[in-house]
Design a protein around this motif. Structure first.
Motif, PDB file in Angstrom:
ATOM      1  N   CYS A  33       0.904  -1.438   0.123  1.00 55.68           N
ATOM      2  CA  CYS A  33       0.114   0.039  -0.030  1.00 55.68           C
ATOM      3  C   CYS A  33       1.039   1.279  -0.095  1.00 55.68           C
ATOM      4  O   CYS A  33       1.936   1.410   0.720  1.00 55.68           O
ATOM      5  CB  CYS A  33      -0.743   0.249   1.110  1.00 55.68           C
ATOM      6  N   ASP A  34       0.391   2.357  -0.654  1.00 58.03           N
ATOM      7  CA  ASP A  34       1.231   3.669  -0.429  1.00 58.03           C
ATOM      8  C   ASP A  34       1.245   4.000   0.959  1.00 58.03           C
ATOM      9  O   ASP A  34       2.215   4.742   1.331  1.00 58.03           O
ATOM     10  CB  ASP A  34       0.420   4.763  -1.525  1.00 58.03           C
ATOM     11  N   ILE A  35       0.321   4.009   1.569  1.00 57.56           N
ATOM     12  CA  ILE A  35       0.160   4.181   3.242  1.00 57.56           C
ATOM     13  C   ILE A  35      -0.384   3.086   3.870  1.00 57.56           C
ATOM     14  O   ILE A  35      -1.235   2.653   3.958  1.00 57.56           O
ATOM     15  CB  ILE A  35      -0.819   5.533   3.513  1.00 57.56           C
ATOM     16  N   VAL A  36       0.818   2.457   4.684  1.00 56.67           N
ATOM     17  CA  VAL A  36       0.634   1.184   5.173  1.00 56.67           C
ATOM     18  C   VAL A  36      -0.035   1.633   6.760  1.00 56.67           C
ATOM     19  O   VAL A  36       0.672   2.397   7.473  1.00 56.67           O
ATOM     20  CB  VAL A  36       1.922   0.305   5.652  1.00 56.67           C
ATOM     21  N   ILE A  37      -1.281   1.166   7.236  1.00 55.15           N
ATOM     22  CA  ILE A  37      -1.678   1.220   8.484  1.00 55.15           C
ATOM     23  C   ILE A  37      -1.574   0.040   9.250  1.00 55.15           C
ATOM     24  O   ILE A  37      -2.219  -0.788   8.955  1.00 55.15           O
ATOM     25  CB  ILE A  37      -3.118   1.740   8.256  1.00 55.15           C
ATOM     26  N   ASP A  38      -0.666  -0.023   9.965  1.00 52.39           N
ATOM     27  CA  ASP A  38      -0.456  -1.217  10.715  1.00 52.39           C
ATOM     28  C   ASP A  38      -1.132  -1.513  11.874  1.00 52.39           C
ATOM     29  O   ASP A  38      -0.981  -1.344  12.896  1.00 52.39           O
ATOM     30  CB  ASP A  38       1.113  -1.055  11.208  1.00 52.39           C
ATOM     31  N   ASP A  39      -2.547  -1.995  11.627  1.00 55.33           N
ATOM     32  CA  ASP A  39      -3.297  -2.691  12.559  1.00 55.33           C
ATOM     33  C   ASP A  39      -4.221  -3.816  12.055  1.00 55.33           C
ATOM     34  O   ASP A  39      -4.715  -3.390  10.833  1.00 55.33           O
ATOM     35  CB  ASP A  39      -4.425  -1.107  12.969  1.00 55.33           C
ATOM     36  N   PRO A  40      -4.424  -4.838  13.046  1.00 58.03           N
ATOM     37  CA  PRO A  40      -5.153  -6.010  12.373  1.00 58.03           C
ATOM     38  C   PRO A  40      -6.506  -5.698  12.044  1.00 58.03           C
ATOM     39  O   PRO A  40      -7.261  -6.505  11.275  1.00 58.03           O
ATOM     40  CB  PRO A  40      -5.151  -6.819  13.593  1.00 58.03           C
ATOM     41  N   GLN A  41      -7.044  -4.603  12.373  1.00 58.27           N
ATOM     42  CA  GLN A  41      -8.546  -4.301  12.278  1.00 58.27           C
ATOM     43  C   GLN A  41      -8.765  -3.562  10.992  1.00 58.27           C
ATOM     44  O   GLN A  41      -9.852  -3.191  10.564  1.00 58.27           O
ATOM     45  CB  GLN A  41      -9.356  -3.622  13.315  1.00 58.27           C
ATOM     46  N   VAL A  42      -7.782  -3.289  10.393  1.00 60.18           N
ATOM     47  CA  VAL A  42      -7.805  -2.440   8.735  1.00 60.18           C
ATOM     48  C   VAL A  42      -7.384  -3.521   7.771  1.00 60.18           C
ATOM     49  O   VAL A  42      -6.711  -4.548   7.939  1.00 60.18           O
ATOM     50  CB  VAL A  42      -6.450  -1.296   9.017  1.00 60.18           C
ATOM     51  N   SER A  43      -8.184  -3.349   6.971  1.00 58.69           N
ATOM     52  CA  SER A  43      -8.290  -4.426   5.690  1.00 58.69           C
ATOM     53  C   SER A  43      -6.676  -4.395   5.049  1.00 58.69           C
ATOM     54  O   SER A  43      -6.090  -3.162   5.237  1.00 58.69           O
ATOM     55  CB  SER A  43      -9.389  -4.093   4.645  1.00 58.69           C
ATOM     56  N   ARG A  44      -6.404  -5.259   4.253  1.00 64.52           N
ATOM     57  CA  ARG A  44      -5.161  -5.190   3.572  1.00 64.52           C
ATOM     58  C   ARG A  44      -5.079  -3.951   2.546  1.00 64.52           C
ATOM     59  O   ARG A  44      -4.136  -3.259   2.362  1.00 64.52           O
ATOM     60  CB  ARG A  44      -4.791  -6.586   2.860  1.00 64.52           C
ATOM     61  N   TYR A  45      -6.261  -3.790   1.683  1.00 62.84           N
ATOM     62  CA  TYR A  45      -6.516  -2.738   0.969  1.00 62.84           C
ATOM     63  C   TYR A  45      -8.093  -2.161   1.320  1.00 62.84           C
ATOM     64  O   TYR A  45      -9.017  -2.589   1.052  1.00 62.84           O
ATOM     65  CB  TYR A  45      -6.557  -3.130  -0.337  1.00 62.84           C
ATOM     66  N   HIS A  46      -7.728  -1.262   2.199  1.00 68.14           N
ATOM     67  CA  HIS A  46      -8.855  -0.754   2.996  1.00 68.14           C
ATOM     68  C   HIS A  46      -9.737   0.379   2.278  1.00 68.14           C
ATOM     69  O   HIS A  46     -10.919   0.632   2.079  1.00 68.14           O
ATOM     70  CB  HIS A  46      -8.469   0.110   4.354  1.00 68.14           C
ATOM     71  N   ALA A  47      -8.913   1.527   1.790  1.00 64.60           N
ATOM     72  CA  ALA A  47      -9.446   2.706   1.151  1.00 64.60           C
ATOM     73  C   ALA A  47      -8.693   3.345   0.091  1.00 64.60           C
ATOM     74  O   ALA A  47      -7.252   2.888   0.102  1.00 64.60           O
ATOM     75  CB  ALA A  47      -9.957   3.596   2.043  1.00 64.60           C
ATOM     76  N   ARG A  48      -9.036   4.265  -0.925  1.00 65.08           N
ATOM     77  CA  ARG A  48      -8.205   4.918  -1.769  1.00 65.08           C
ATOM     78  C   ARG A  48      -8.492   6.300  -1.910  1.00 65.08           C
ATOM     79  O   ARG A  48      -9.684   6.759  -1.727  1.00 65.08           O
ATOM     80  CB  ARG A  48      -8.540   4.173  -3.224  1.00 65.08           C
ATOM     81  N   LEU A  49      -7.280   6.938  -1.790  1.00 67.71           N
ATOM     82  CA  LEU A  49      -7.496   8.657  -1.853  1.00 67.71           C
ATOM     83  C   LEU A  49      -6.938   8.917  -3.389  1.00 67.71           C
ATOM     84  O   LEU A  49      -6.034   8.478  -3.915  1.00 67.71           O
ATOM     85  CB  LEU A  49      -6.297   9.173  -0.929  1.00 67.71           C
ATOM     86  N   GLU A  50      -7.795   9.863  -3.764  1.00 71.42           N
ATOM     87  CA  GLU A  50      -7.592  10.334  -5.217  1.00 71.42           C
ATOM     88  C   GLU A  50      -7.993  11.955  -5.234  1.00 71.42           C
ATOM     89  O   GLU A  50      -8.906  12.312  -4.364  1.00 71.42           O
ATOM     90  CB  GLU A  50      -8.329   9.569  -6.148  1.00 71.42           C
ATOM     91  N   ALA A  51      -7.168  12.565  -6.091  1.00 65.56           N
ATOM     92  CA  ALA A  51      -7.342  13.915  -6.340  1.00 65.56           C
ATOM     93  C   ALA A  51      -7.635  14.276  -7.801  1.00 65.56           C
ATOM     94  O   ALA A  51      -7.096  13.759  -8.514  1.00 65.56           O
ATOM     95  CB  ALA A  51      -6.283  14.868  -5.813  1.00 65.56           C
ATOM     96  N   ARG A  52      -8.904  14.953  -7.842  1.00 61.35           N
ATOM     97  CA  ARG A  52      -9.379  15.319  -9.362  1.00 61.35           C
ATOM     98  C   ARG A  52      -9.841  16.764  -9.391  1.00 61.35           C
ATOM     99  O   ARG A  52     -10.655  17.069  -8.310  1.00 61.35           O
ATOM    100  CB  ARG A  52     -10.606  14.316  -9.808  1.00 61.35           C
ATOM    101  N   THR A  53      -9.259  17.542 -10.158  1.00 62.50           N
ATOM    102  CA  THR A  53      -9.696  18.917 -10.309  1.00 62.50           C
ATOM    103  C   THR A  53      -9.360  19.598  -9.245  1.00 62.50           C
ATOM    104  O   THR A  53     -10.297  20.509  -8.894  1.00 62.50           O
ATOM    105  CB  THR A  53     -10.991  19.210 -11.033  1.00 62.50           C
ATOM    106  N   GLY A  54      -8.506  19.203  -8.222  1.00 65.46           N
ATOM    107  CA  GLY A  54      -7.923  20.023  -6.982  1.00 65.46           C
ATOM    108  C   GLY A  54      -8.897  19.369  -5.892  1.00 65.46           C
ATOM    109  O   GLY A  54      -8.725  20.015  -4.876  1.00 65.46           O
TER     110      GLY A  54
END
Length: 277
Positions: A33-54
Motif C-alpha cells: 500500500c502507498d500508506i501502510v496502516i499497521d493495525d489488524p482491524q484495518v483491511s489489507r486494501y482498505h481505502a483509496r485517496l484520489e485528487a481530481r480537479t483539485g
C-alpha cells in the motif's frame, strides 16, 4: 492542494504523511500500500485517496470494517479542508495544506536537529546537576514545542514523588501530569506515547488524566549505567495536539545525549575526588 494525513493510533505516536495531487494513494495493512496502516482491524486494501480537479476524495475499497465519519459508515467522502475518518481503531485526520506551510515544517525539522546537537554540546559542558537539569528541560520543551515538557530526575529508589527538577506545573503537591504514565515507563523500561489517551484502558481511568484533561502524552525513560535515572515527560491538554513519530525519534536521540552528559559528569566528579586526595 497537498493533503496532510495523520494516522492517530491508540497506543503509538501519530504518523504524518504529505500527499500530492496527480497520484492515487492506496491505504491499508498490506506492505504494498502507498500508506501502510499497521493495525489488524484495518483491511489489507482498505481505502483509496484520489485528487481530481483539485478536490480530494476517499473511497472505501470494499473493506471488512468500513470507513466511518462519527457513527456513519461512508463509501465515498469528498474531503473538505479538514476531515476526520476512522478506519478500524485508527483515526485518520486530513488537512489540505499549502506548499509554503510544507516547506516551513520541513525547515523546522532540520532546525530542530541542529538545535539538539548544539544543546547537547552545552549539556556536555555543564558541571552542576541542577544546571544540567535546567538546560535539559529547556531543550526538551523547545524540541517538542511544548510548555508542558520536563526532564524529571528520580531519587535512588526511583520515587517520582521526591524527584528534583519539577517546574511549577509538576510541583509535588499540585501535580498536573500523569504519575501513572511515568511509573509505567519506569516499570517497563519502554516509552509511553499516546496520541489519544482516552483509548488506553489503563491510563484513561487514571485520576490525573481525568482530572487534568490530558489528551496526549509522551514519557521516555533515560537510562544511565543500566538504571533508569530520569524520564523525559510531555503532555497536552489540547485535543488536537498529538506527538508524532518524528517527535519520538528526536526524543530518543535526546535521551541518548542526556545519558552521555550524565556519564561525563560522573567521570569529572571522580577525577575531582582523585585530585583532592
Amino acid at each position: 492542494m497537498p493533503l496532510r494525513l495523520q494516522l492517530r493510533y491508540p497506543h503509538r505516536p501519530t504518523e504524518s504523511h504529505i500527499l500530492f495531487e496527480g497520484k492515487d494513494y492506496l491505504l491499508g495493512r498490506a506492505d504494498d500500500c502507498d500508506i501502510v496502516i499497521d493495525d489488524p482491524q484495518v483491511s489489507r486494501y482498505h481505502a483509496r485517496l484520489e485528487a481530481r480537479t483539485g478536490k480530494w476524495t476517499l473511497n472505501d475499497h470494499n473493506s471488512q470494517n468500513g470507513c466511518y465519519v462519527g457513527d456513519e459508515k461512508v463509501r465515498t467522502l469528498y474531503l473538505a479542508k479538514f476531515a476526520e475518518v476512522t478506519l478500524g481503531p485508527v483515526q485518520c485526520r486530513f488537512e489540505q495544506v499549502g506548499h509554503r506551510q510544507i516547506t516551513a515544517e520541513s525547515s523546522f525539522r532540520q532546525w530542530r536537529a541542529k538545535f539538539l546537537n548544539s544543546a547537547s554540546e552545552q549539556m556536555f559542558r555543564e558541571t552542576s546537576l541542577n544546571r544540567l537539569l535546567l538546560s535539559a528541560t529547556e531543550t526538551l520543551s523547545t524540541i517538542l514545542s511544548s510548555d508542558r515538557a520536563a526532564v524529571i530526575f528520580l531519587d535512588d529508589q526511583g520515587d517520582i514523588s521526591r524527584c528534583s527538577g519539577y517546574p511549577a506545573w509538576l510541583d509535588t503537591e499540585n501535580f498536573t501530569g500523569s504519575r501513572t504514565a511515568i511509573k509505567q515507563a519506569i516499570n517497563t523500561g519502554k516509552p509511553v506515547v499516546l496520541s489519544t489517551v482516552s483509548s488506553d484502558p489503563l491510563l484513561s481511568q487514571a485520576k490525573s488524566i481525568v482530572k487534568n484533561h490530558i489528551q496526549a502524552l509522551l514519557c521516555y525513560p533515560v537510562v544511565h549505567q543500566g538504571k533508569i535515572v530520569a524520564v523525559l515527560y510531555a503532555d497536552s491538554t489540547v485535543e488536537q495536539r498529538s506527538f508524532l513519530d518524528t517527535d519520538l525519534v528526536i526524543v530518543r536521540a535526546f535521551a541518548r545525549q542526556l545519558s552521555m552528559a550524565l556519564q561525563i559528569q560522573d567521570i569529572e566528579q571522580r577525577l575531582s575526588t582523585l585530585q583532592a586526595v
